[in-house]
Design an enzyme around this catalytic site. Structure first.
Site, PDB file in Angstrom:
ATOM      1  N   ASP A  50       0.829  -1.197   0.000  1.00  0.00           N
ATOM      2  CA  ASP A  50       0.000   0.000   0.000  1.00  0.00           C
ATOM      3  C   ASP A  50       0.871   1.258   0.000  1.00  0.00           C
ATOM      4  O   ASP A  50       1.699   1.444   0.876  1.00  0.00           O
ATOM      5  CB  ASP A  50      -0.895  -0.030   1.249  1.00  0.00           C
ATOM      6  CG  ASP A  50      -2.162   0.778   1.096  1.00  0.00           C
ATOM      7  OD1 ASP A  50      -2.087   1.882   0.532  1.00  0.00           O
ATOM      8  OD2 ASP A  50      -3.223   0.312   1.559  1.00  0.00           O
ATOM      9  N   THR A  89      -6.876   3.408  -2.020  1.00  0.00           N
ATOM     10  CA  THR A  89      -6.584   2.021  -1.659  1.00  0.00           C
ATOM     11  C   THR A  89      -7.588   1.033  -2.234  1.00  0.00           C
ATOM     12  O   THR A  89      -7.208   0.008  -2.812  1.00  0.00           O
ATOM     13  CB  THR A  89      -6.538   1.883  -0.128  1.00  0.00           C
ATOM     14  OG1 THR A  89      -5.501   2.724   0.376  1.00  0.00           O
ATOM     15  CG2 THR A  89      -6.270   0.445   0.292  1.00  0.00           C
ATOM     16  N   ASN A 110     -12.501   5.018  -2.146  1.00  0.00           N
ATOM     17  CA  ASN A 110     -12.613   4.336  -0.856  1.00  0.00           C
ATOM     18  C   ASN A 110     -14.026   4.427  -0.301  1.00  0.00           C
ATOM     19  O   ASN A 110     -14.462   3.579   0.481  1.00  0.00           O
ATOM     20  CB  ASN A 110     -11.643   4.940   0.156  1.00  0.00           C
ATOM     21  CG  ASN A 110     -10.222   4.443  -0.030  1.00  0.00           C
ATOM     22  OD1 ASN A 110      -9.979   3.469  -0.752  1.00  0.00           O
ATOM     23  ND2 ASN A 110      -9.278   5.104   0.605  1.00  0.00           N
ATOM     24  N   LYS A 171      -5.482  -4.285   6.069  1.00  0.00           N
ATOM     25  CA  LYS A 171      -6.759  -3.573   5.924  1.00  0.00           C
ATOM     26  C   LYS A 171      -7.799  -4.522   5.347  1.00  0.00           C
ATOM     27  O   LYS A 171      -7.495  -5.349   4.483  1.00  0.00           O
ATOM     28  CB  LYS A 171      -6.620  -2.387   4.972  1.00  0.00           C
ATOM     29  CG  LYS A 171      -5.643  -1.316   5.393  1.00  0.00           C
ATOM     30  CD  LYS A 171      -5.575  -0.202   4.341  1.00  0.00           C
ATOM     31  CE  LYS A 171      -4.595   0.881   4.724  1.00  0.00           C
ATOM     32  NZ  LYS A 171      -4.514   1.946   3.684  1.00  0.00           N
ATOM     33  N   ASP A 172      -9.049  -4.360   5.775  1.00  0.00           N
ATOM     34  CA  ASP A 172     -10.112  -5.211   5.232  1.00  0.00           C
ATOM     35  C   ASP A 172     -10.257  -5.015   3.723  1.00  0.00           C
ATOM     36  O   ASP A 172     -10.418  -5.971   2.970  1.00  0.00           O
ATOM     37  CB  ASP A 172     -11.443  -4.981   5.950  1.00  0.00           C
ATOM     38  CG  ASP A 172     -11.873  -3.526   6.034  1.00  0.00           C
ATOM     39  OD1 ASP A 172     -11.341  -2.671   5.312  1.00  0.00           O
ATOM     40  OD2 ASP A 172     -12.775  -3.239   6.862  1.00  0.00           O
TER      41      ASP A 172
END
Length: 558
Positions: A50, A89, A110, A171-172
């Site tokens: 990321d 992301t 997002n 992160k989910d």
């Protein structure tokens, strides 16, 4: 083709065979099939870092000694592209293993604003099952429900249910956008432990990993060593009320937030991935398996401290070492694997430090770009209640107009908003949804795309706004720095779009290709390695020949 139409077509293709023209004479052909070539890898490992920009990769490449060194011996594309405009992301992760741009994945940002509900506009998170939202709760149920196309792991399982599709992340949204809907095991960091989908139990491996982290959090840990080449970056820089640039990541006992924003999160994620390789017997199946690993700490560090301080230097040094250990663990297990490493987007440093480093023309965005400022001005002009007249989830990207406005009035307000915004020294371009939708889907190298074409690759009518605001190059979409959030990404500029794409497999003939390719090329390239035949038109990307010699991994005769 609209994303919903494409998804319906894909679902139909998955559910039933495609009928050839002469269906009455021949048997139906399967929608997806697999004939694993001799010598194909038994495990595909897809890694996303990321906020790992192509700029950061180039800057630190000479200093790497661990896992990145191995990857640079393979097929190296130093100028890959997350080619769309909304470089965040969730959209970025949605491209990597679907082979589709956000226009088709449906993940345009997002978050976006939903005005279909009777209770008023609400912000929808990209990895949230809104139907399970509890009134008054700030928590949410994580889900890939908004992802409109299958991932590579889902295609693999459709071709052969014995294939394993596993994803882990900090992160989910990283795990769910790379894993998809049909996923065997999925874990992500939340609060102070790794968790999984609602209704599922943590497996023994995740329980063991959480126990290790609990012990570390209970006792704390000292600072990471500062490499010699990081010393020049090791100095404090003031961004508003926040001082950054000289942090070394000491972990105070009982502080999971310090664990999250540090190299320790990536190390734990990779450790969990190795444990899952053993638990799920990945790479030892009759057909290839897929392991998706999304490493989030670089993004957390970038947001909290910027990209040019001692913090990022230490983060990348430790990440390189952790990747080296991860690959060594796979080697020790004798697994024949192929790996790709890329990023969901790039990043940009804080203006306060850039001003000291030869980039004076950078700044933080001003208040006049906000939806609130536009609503106040245009509400007064048209005699409308300013509250929620224009909505956004930040001072750039998608903006929405109140849904009950007459379509003619909407058009006037969009034109007026555009005229106001274009007088701002912070704004480069404003595009209406109609302008974006009328732009053909871009072709050719992503480095040559216009801003409208970049926006088109992000546009999906299910979720996109009424107009899009693009800030000038070097303008950071954070009006005021605050603790944990001093720098960001999300722009249509190449410092946010360009990411490295690195493929490696033992024994391959490596090469370096500086010309631009796209992250949507990753899924079709990996599919070809394992003989997976996907319905024509299911990918936006193309297969990249990953053999630098006379062979062709795309199955094309040279």
């Amino acid at each position: 083709m609209k994303a919903l139409t494409r998804y319906a077509a894909v679902l139909l293709a998955c559910a039933a065979p495609i009928l050839p023209l002469a269906a009455q004479e021949v048997s139906p052909a399967p929608a997806v099939s697999q004939q694993v070539p001799a010598g194909a890898p038994k495990l595909l490992v897809a890694i996303s870092i990321d906020q790992f920009s192509a700029d950061i990769f180039a800057q630190y490449r000479q200093h790497f000694t661990g896992g990145f060194v191995r990857l640079t011996q393979g097929a190296v594309f130093p100028a890959g592209y997350q080619s769309h405009a909304a470089t965040e992301t969730c959209p970025g992760h949605s491209t990597i293993l679907t082979g589709n741009r956000p226009a088709h994945t449906g993940i345009i940002a997002n978050s976006w604003i939903d005005q279909t509900v009777t209770t008023g506009p609400k912000v929808v998170y990209c990895a949230e099952d809104v139907s399970k939202r509890t009134a008054g709760s700030r928590d949410y149920v994580a889900s890939p429900v908004h992802l409109l196309v299958p991932t590579l792991g889902e295609w693999m399982k459709k071709a052969n249910p014995a294939a394993r599709n596993i994803a882990v992340s900090g992160k989910d949204r990283g795990a769910l956008m790379m894993g998809g809907h049909d996923i065997d095991q999925v874990y992500w960091w939340k609060g102070k432990q790794f968790v999984t989908l609602a209704g599922r139990q943590l497996g023994p491996t995740a329980v063991a990993q959480n126990a290790e982290i609990d012990r570390l959090l209970a006792k704390g840990a000292g600072e990471f060593p500062l490499p010699a080449y990081c010393r020049r970056a090791d100095r404090a820089v003031q961004a508003g009320d926040v001082s950054v640039g000289n942090g070394h990541f000491a972990l105070k006992a009982g502080e999971p937030e310090q664990f999250r924003v540090s190299p320790r999160l990536d190390r734990a994620t990779l450790d969990l991935a190795v444990k899952l390789v053993d638990e799920q017997k990945l790479g030892r199946n009759t057909v290839p398996d897929l392991l998706a690993v999304s490493l989030s700490a670089t993004d957390y560090v970038g947001h909290a401290t910027g990209t040019e301080g001692a913090e990022m230097c230490i983060q990348l040094t430790q990440l390189d070492l952790a990747l080296g250990d991860f690959f060594a663990s796979l080697d020790k297990r004798g697994i024949d694997y192929a790996v790709v490493l890329t990023a969901d987007h790039g990043g940009f440093d804080i203006p306060e430090r850039l001003h000291e480093q030869g980039l004076e023309k950078t700044s933080r965005v001003g208040p006049e770009v906000s939806a609130e400022a536009l609503s106040a001005t245009l509400g007064k002009r048209y005699g409308l209640e300013p509250k929620s007249l224009i909505l956004s989830d930040g001072p750039a990207g998608d903006y929405w107009l109140r849904k009950d406005l007459d379509i003619g009035l909407k058009g006037k307000i969009i034109d007026d908003a555009s005229a106001i915004l274009m007088t701002s020294p912070f704004v480069e371009k404003v595009l209406s949804a109609a302008e974006i939708a009328a732009t053909p889907m871009p072709q050719g190298s992503p480095e040559t795309w216009t801003l409208a074409e970049r926006a088109r690759a992000s546009y999906n009518p299910l979720h996109s706004g009424d107009f899009v605001v693009m800030l000038k190059r070097g303008v950071v979409a954070i009006p005021q720095a605050r603790k944990g959030y001093v720098a960001t990404h999300g722009s249509p500029w190449d410092y946010d779009r360009r990411v490295p794409i690195l493929f490696w497999r033992k024994g391959m003939t490596g090469f370096e290709q500086p010309s631009g390719v796209e992250t949507v090329d990753i899924a079709p390239s990996l599919a070809a390695l394992i003989g997976l035949k996907i319905p024509q038109g299911a990918f936006d990307g193309r297969c990249l020949d990953l053999d630098g010699g006379v062979g062709n991994t795309c199955g094309v005769v040279k």
